[in-house]
Design a protein around this motif. Structure first.
Motif, PDB file in Angstrom:
ATOM      1  N   GLU A 122       0.901  -1.072  -0.044  1.00  0.00           N
ATOM      2  CA  GLU A 122       0.070  -0.027  -0.173  1.00  0.00           C
ATOM      3  C   GLU A 122       0.763   1.149   0.091  1.00  0.00           C
ATOM      4  OE1 GLU A 122      -3.952   0.722   2.411  1.00  0.00           O
ATOM      5  OE2 GLU A 122      -2.178   1.253   3.678  1.00  0.00           O
ATOM      6  N   ARG A 172      -4.950  -7.424  -9.577  1.00  0.00           N
ATOM      7  CA  ARG A 172      -4.505  -6.647  -8.518  1.00  0.00           C
ATOM      8  C   ARG A 172      -4.594  -5.099  -8.840  1.00  0.00           C
ATOM      9  NH1 ARG A 172      -1.241  -8.721  -3.580  1.00  0.00           N
ATOM     10  NH2 ARG A 172      -0.940 -10.765  -4.283  1.00  0.00           N
ATOM     11  N   GLU A 173      -4.908  -4.119  -7.803  1.00  0.00           N
ATOM     12  CA  GLU A 173      -5.222  -2.742  -7.876  1.00  0.00           C
ATOM     13  C   GLU A 173      -3.612  -2.336  -8.417  1.00  0.00           C
ATOM     14  OE1 GLU A 173      -6.610  -1.170  -4.170  1.00  0.00           O
ATOM     15  OE2 GLU A 173      -8.731  -2.115  -4.513  1.00  0.00           O
ATOM     16  N   THR A 174      -3.989  -1.171  -9.270  1.00  0.00           N
ATOM     17  CA  THR A 174      -2.798  -0.659  -9.793  1.00  0.00           C
ATOM     18  C   THR A 174      -2.276   0.303  -8.769  1.00  0.00           C
ATOM     19  OG1 THR A 174      -3.640  -0.775 -12.281  1.00  0.00           O
ATOM     20  CG2 THR A 174      -1.759   0.697 -11.843  1.00  0.00           C
ATOM     21  N   GLY A 183      -0.284  -4.515  -5.818  1.00  0.00           N
ATOM     22  CA  GLY A 183      -1.534  -3.971  -5.201  1.00  0.00           C
ATOM     23  C   GLY A 183      -2.276  -4.903  -4.591  1.00  0.00           C
ATOM     24  N   ARG A 184      -3.341  -4.028  -4.027  1.00  0.00           N
ATOM     25  CA  ARG A 184      -4.353  -4.864  -3.071  1.00  0.00           C
ATOM     26  C   ARG A 184      -5.049  -5.717  -4.033  1.00  0.00           C
ATOM     27  NH1 ARG A 184      -7.156  -4.122   1.726  1.00  0.00           N
ATOM     28  NH2 ARG A 184      -9.289  -4.932   1.680  1.00  0.00           N
ATOM     29  N   VAL A 186      -7.700  -8.108  -5.974  1.00  0.00           N
ATOM     30  CA  VAL A 186      -9.461  -8.059  -6.247  1.00  0.00           C
ATOM     31  C   VAL A 186      -9.870  -9.503  -6.230  1.00  0.00           C
ATOM     32  CG1 VAL A 186     -11.040  -7.383  -7.979  1.00  0.00           C
ATOM     33  CG2 VAL A 186      -8.879  -5.819  -7.553  1.00  0.00           C
TER      34      VAL A 186
END
Length: 235
Positions: A122, A172-174, A183-184, A186
């Protein structure tokens, strides 16, 4: 490093004390994944109860199951013996995800989980990165749940309310200016459930529709519910 954890829980329901609530059962489960192309049960020695999103089959061992691949290849064959699924005969593209066994009581919900909480980065306000882990109740993996309701005084005929859940990472979140997939997650969540009437010692197979547990994989839940005495021996 991500950790896979097997959790077996017993959740007691709030209700009047009944004789049937003291009846004890062993649940012997097998959770398998297979290519989504493997979709149709082409022959079996099992009673078949079709539903819109799944097939539910029941049988007393021994039993043989053939699953058609739909691609003009030979059917995948499974053998269920007195001790359950013969793992040595599993097709190479079928993966045994877990083989838990748990003892529970009548009118009690038993939940079995083989899960992990993936880590991710993060980005902080100062440009640095903080390592995080997906918190409860978000998880990735598989879970099966069973609620057993005896249908006779002997407890050898049971209504099983069962479910299979599978959560998997779709993407994954960009993170701006970061080109790694860190990233976090999904997470995609899938669940099927059914109610099935079983005799003690009878096997049940539940299939899942389409992608379930991964982008190109489906899953099966094979389980047996057996009435046992307080020492764990079959009646």
């Amino acid at each position: 490093m991500n950790r896979s954890v097997l959790v077996m829980g017993i959740e007691f329901l709030i209700q009047p004390l009944l004789v049937t609530a003291q009846q004890q059962y062993e649940i012997d489960a097998r959770i398998l994944s297979y290519p989504t192309a493997v979709v149709s049960i082409v022959s079996q020695q099992m009673q078949n109860e079709r539903a819109a999103s799944r097939e539910v089959l029941t049988a007393l061992a021994p039993a043989d199951i053939e699953i058609g691949t739909g691609d003009q290849q030979a059917p995948a064959k499974f053998h269920i013996g007195e001790h359950g699924l013969d793992k040595a005969l599993l097709p190479k593209d079928v993966v045994l995800q877990g083989a838990p066994r748990v003892t529970t009581f009548a009118k009690t919900s038993a939940r079995i989980m083989v899960v992990q909480h993936p880590q991710y980065f993060e980005k902080q306000g100062d440009g640095s990165f903080q390592l995080r882990e997906l918190p409860d109740p978000v998880w990735v993996g598989v879970a099966a749940q069973f609620l057993l309701n005896p249908e006779n005084s002997g407890g050898d005929e049971i209504l099983v309310d069962g479910s299979l859940e599978a959560n998997w990472i779709q993407s994954r979140e960009t993170i701006t200016n970061v080109f790694l997939e860190v990233g976090r997650p999904v997470v995609i969540r899938n669940r099927v459930q059914t109610s099935v009437h079983l005799k003690s010692g009878q096997w049940c197979l539940i299939t899942t529709p389409g992608a379930f547990g991964a982008a190109n994989r489906s899953m099966m839940l094979l389980f047996k519910v057996q009435r046992v005495d307080p020492s764990g021996l079959p009646f």
